[in-house]
Design a protein around this motif. Structure first.
Motif, PDB file in Angstrom:
ATOM      1  N   SER A   1      -5.770  -1.323   0.967  1.00  0.00           N
ATOM      2  CA  SER A   1      -5.145  -2.706   1.061  1.00  0.00           C
ATOM      3  C   SER A   1      -6.511  -3.615   0.503  1.00  0.00           C
ATOM      4  O   SER A   1      -7.661  -3.001   0.640  1.00  0.00           O
ATOM      5  CB  SER A   1      -4.660  -3.140   2.245  1.00  0.00           C
TER       6      SER A   1
ATOM      7  N   MET B   1       0.868  -1.062   0.083  1.00  0.00           N
ATOM      8  CA  MET B   1       0.189  -0.016   0.035  1.00  0.00           C
ATOM      9  C   MET B   1       0.948   1.331  -0.147  1.00  0.00           C
ATOM     10  O   MET B   1       1.846   1.218   0.773  1.00  0.00           O
ATOM     11  CB  MET B   1      -0.885  -0.004   1.080  1.00  0.00           C
TER      12      MET B   1
ATOM     13  N   VAL C   1      -3.145  -5.922  -2.900  1.00  0.00           N
ATOM     14  CA  VAL C   1      -2.430  -4.724  -2.188  1.00  0.00           C
ATOM     15  C   VAL C   1      -2.284  -5.073  -1.080  1.00  0.00           C
ATOM     16  O   VAL C   1      -3.393  -5.300   0.038  1.00  0.00           O
ATOM     17  CB  VAL C   1      -2.982  -3.216  -2.560  1.00  0.00           C
TER      18      VAL C   1
END
Length: 350
Positions: free
Chosen positions: A110, A41, A136
């Protein structure tokens, strides 16, 4: 007859197999790929968009049309951002051209994301790229543990003083400048009004001697004493002198008797030598008003001349024109005084 059917069936089957590939070779193709499908991230990766199209064709990605204004394009809500293409490579292969766009991609949340198909317009046709998957990972931090590899939010790279100015001031500075100018102007006018009592300066009043001369000229043109109106004549004449004394010297002659006016003139060094002019005028005026005396024409003319001389000799004197003699001494030039003259009529009366 059986062999002929075999050839026809074989030809149709071969065409059905080869036709899609021939069509694919004739139409543009858009292929998308990522440098990495796993991303931390806040980090960045590169999205590759490869377009194969005829060399004479012209196409575009609509999503990049306005990217120069905003600087980015969002995907999957606001979780993923695409920047302007950092690099575009062109490769020719026969009648086809391969275009490769390298687009920076950054993720801010994320999670697992299925990137949408990216449209490419060429002529009237729209070709869609393949869809991509991206995972992510969140940034795992502990208490009191510094975060590395991330720029400080308060100290961006290549920062300037404009980064600390609010956007509303940065884009509308002219409105703030105009507002401050109007405020400063309003404060200036307010202070000027408190100090001077006005904002726009009033028209200056004419000098007392100019007013007196104009009134004397108007009185002369009325020919009052020539019509037997000696009382009206001396009333206006003394009124003109009383107003002049008040405006020129601050002597409140409007509320004074003749004796008080003469005493006020005697008390001033600059006027005591002019009191004889006033004495003759006030004495004649008192005789006419209270004793009902009709003065001679010469007395009326003398009263007028004395009033004119008093104003002429007591008005503010301008700086005389200067003239230099042969020895370098400056000699002021005297300006001769003008005088009203009554025309004498036949029979001895003016």
């Amino acid at each position: 007859m059986t062999l002929k059917r075999f050839y026809i069936s074989f030809t149709l089957a071969l065409f059905a197999v080869v036709a899609p590939f021939a069509s694919l070779a004739a139409n543009p193709v858009v292929k998308a790929s990522l440098d990495s499908v796993n991303l931390l991230m806040g980090k960045m990766t590169t999205l590759h968009l490869k377009v194969s199209q005829p060399k004479d064709a012209k196409g575009r990605f609509p999503m990049f049309d306005n990217i120069q204004n905003s600087g980015f394009v969002t995907l999957c809500g606001d979780s993923i951002e695409l920047r302007a293409p950092a690099r575009i490579d062109t490769t020719r292969s026969g009648n086809f051209v391969d275009l490769t766009f390298e687009v920076p991609l950054q993720a801010f949340d994320s999670g697992y994301y299925q990137l949408p198909e990216i449209p490419y317009i060429i002529g009237k046709d729209t070709i869609l790229s393949n869809s991509l998957a991206l995972k992510v990972y969140p940034v795992v931090v502990k208490d009191n543990e510094p975060i590395y590899d991330y720029a400080n939010a308060a100290d961006p790279e290549a920062s300037s003083i404009f980064d600390y100015i609010p956007d509303v001031i940065y884009y509308y500075w002219w409105a703030f400048l105009l507002g401050f100018a109007l405020l400063a102007l309003a404060i200036y006018f307010f202070l000027r009004y408190r100090r001077d009592g006005y904002i726009i300066p009033p028209k200056p009043e004419p000098a007392p001697d100019v007013v007196a001369f104009a009134a004397l000229r108007e009185l002369k043109e009325k020919n009052l004493w020539q019509q037997g109106l000696e009382k009206d004549y001396y009333t206006e004449l003394t009124e003109i002198l009383r107003v002049y004394l008040f405006k020129r010297f601050g002597i409140n002659a409007m509320e004074m008797t003749s004796r008080q006016i003469l005493a006020s003139l005697s008390a001033r060094d600059d006027l005591k030598d002019k009191r004889n002019y006033f004495r003759q005028i006030l004495n004649m005026a008192d005789f006419v008003k209270f004793a009902k005396v009709r003065p001679l024409p010469d007395d009326n003319v003398e009263a007028f001349d004395n009033a004119y001389k008093f104003v002429e000799e007591t008005k503010p004197q301008p700086l005389p024109e200067e003239q230099e003699n042969g020895n370098g001494v400056v000699i002021p030039q005297k300006v001769p005084a003008k005088k009203f003259q009554f025309k004498k009529k036949k029979g001895g009366k003016a």
